[in-house]
Design an enzyme around this catalytic site. Structure first.
Site, short mmCIF file in Angstrom:
data_model
loop_
_atom_site.label_atom_id
_atom_site.label_comp_id
_atom_site.label_asym_id
_atom_site.label_seq_id
_atom_site.Cartn_x
_atom_site.Cartn_y
_atom_site.Cartn_z
N ASN A 9 0.87 -1.11 -0.09
CA ASN A 9 0.09 0.27 0.46
C ASN A 9 0.69 0.99 0.55
OD1 ASN A 9 -1.80 2.08 0.53
ND2 ASN A 9 -2.82 1.26 2.32
N HIS A 107 -9.75 1.04 5.80
CA HIS A 107 -8.08 0.71 6.23
C HIS A 107 -8.45 2.12 7.45
CE1 HIS A 107 -4.15 2.60 6.75
NE2 HIS A 107 -3.52 1.15 5.70
N GLU A 109 -6.39 4.63 7.82
CA GLU A 109 -6.15 6.16 7.70
C GLU A 109 -7.45 6.56 7.17
OE1 GLU A 109 -2.51 5.32 5.79
OE2 GLU A 109 -1.78 4.49 7.88
N GLU A 179 -4.69 -4.98 10.84
CA GLU A 179 -3.71 -3.94 10.66
C GLU A 179 -4.13 -3.61 12.58
OE1 GLU A 179 -1.85 -2.55 7.01
OE2 GLU A 179 -3.83 -0.85 7.55
N SER A 223 3.58 -1.60 10.34
CA SER A 223 5.35 -1.88 10.65
C SER A 223 5.83 -2.50 9.80
CB SER A 223 5.75 -1.79 11.60
OG SER A 223 5.33 -0.24 11.94
#
Ligand code: 13P
Length: 265
Positions: A9, A107, A109, A179, A223
């Site tokens: 991504n 996602h 974000e 995530e 990460s």
């Protein structure tokens, strides 16, 4: 050796020129005697998710590559309507037209910065399936939620919302990406045990909802880098990685697979 799904991504990074450079480096990584030669499609599936403005550069780079090493192309977001007065949005049929087969939805974000709700994400997931695109559905808890012991509740809520109204066949077509928000872009990955626990729960939850068992593909994201890839990807319930920062350079991106595969020889 299991098949590793390595998805990159790019977020809001890489211009058209940088995208072309990425693909030149990417193709060079596959020339033998690289351990990557022969892996694509067998023990490796790679997908890249450039920003909208770089999709056409990515699509033409992929089209000119040898099919045996070409990655999948996807986008990072879409709106659920097919067309109309939705300024600033991009539809799923448009993404298909641009050469995408996959789309990241939900996602963190998008949820945190752009206020996307579970309900909006569910509509997008359904619309992607209707448009014959593979949704890469993201979910995960914040640090506060983890610290107060709510991880499994939050993950279940997000997953149930996305799966509501879907048939078992549709659930099978989704790529799931756990995530944890606190691990994204922080350099602090979840431990392999933490990631495994939620990825295993995710598989169970999808199968329970579907009422039958089938292979559920679950990626871990947050990460992921070459130096933690081996441990994370070796976990039973983790089928691959959704990589942010380390996916911007072909070398570090593909190193993630190499680190894992070399440990299995
Ligand atoms: P990082 O790998 O930069 O932590 O990003 C993970 C991510 O959000 C992928 O979607």
């Amino acid at each position: 050796m299991k098949k590793i799904h390595l998805y990159g991504n790019w977020k809001m990074n890489l211009t058209r020129g940088e995208t072309e450079a990425f693909f030149r480096d990417f193709a060079a990584q596959f020339s033998s005697p690289s351990p990557l030669a022969g892996a694509m499609g067998k023990t490796l599936e790679v997908a890249v998710f450039p920003p909208f403005t770089s999709l056409s550069a990515a699509e033409s780079a992929i089209r000119s590559m040898n099919k045996d090493v070409a990655p999948i192309l996807g986008a990072q977001n879409a709106y659920f309507e097919a067309k109309g007065a939705f300024t600033g949005e991009v539809s799923l049929p448009m993404l298909k037209d641009a050469g995408c087969t996959h789309v990241i939805l939900g996602h963190s974000e998008r949820r945190a910065i752009f206020g996307e709700s579970d309900d909006l994400i569910a509509r997008k997931v359904k619309a992607a399936l209707d448009a014959a695109l593979t949704p890469v559905f993201c979910y995960g808890e914040t640090l506060g939620e983890r610290e107060s012991g709510k991880t499994l509740d939050v993950v279940s809520r997000q997953m149930h919302a996305a799966l509501s109204g879907l048939s078992a066949g549709e659930m099978e077509k989704i790529v799931y990406a756990y995530e944890p928000v606190w691990a994204i872009g922080t350099g602090k990955s979840a431990t392999s045990a933490e990631a495994e626990e939620v990825c295993a729960l995710s598989k169970k939850l999808v199968q329970e909802r579907a009422g039958r068992s089938f292979p559920v593909v679950v990626l871990y994201g947050g990460s992921v880098k070459p130096d933690n890839a081996r441990e994370l990807l070796s976990m039973d319930a983790i089928d691959g990685a959704l990589v942010g920062g380390a996916s911007l350079k072909a070398d570090s991106f593909l190193q993630i697979y190499k680190q894992y595969s070399e440990s299995k020889i």
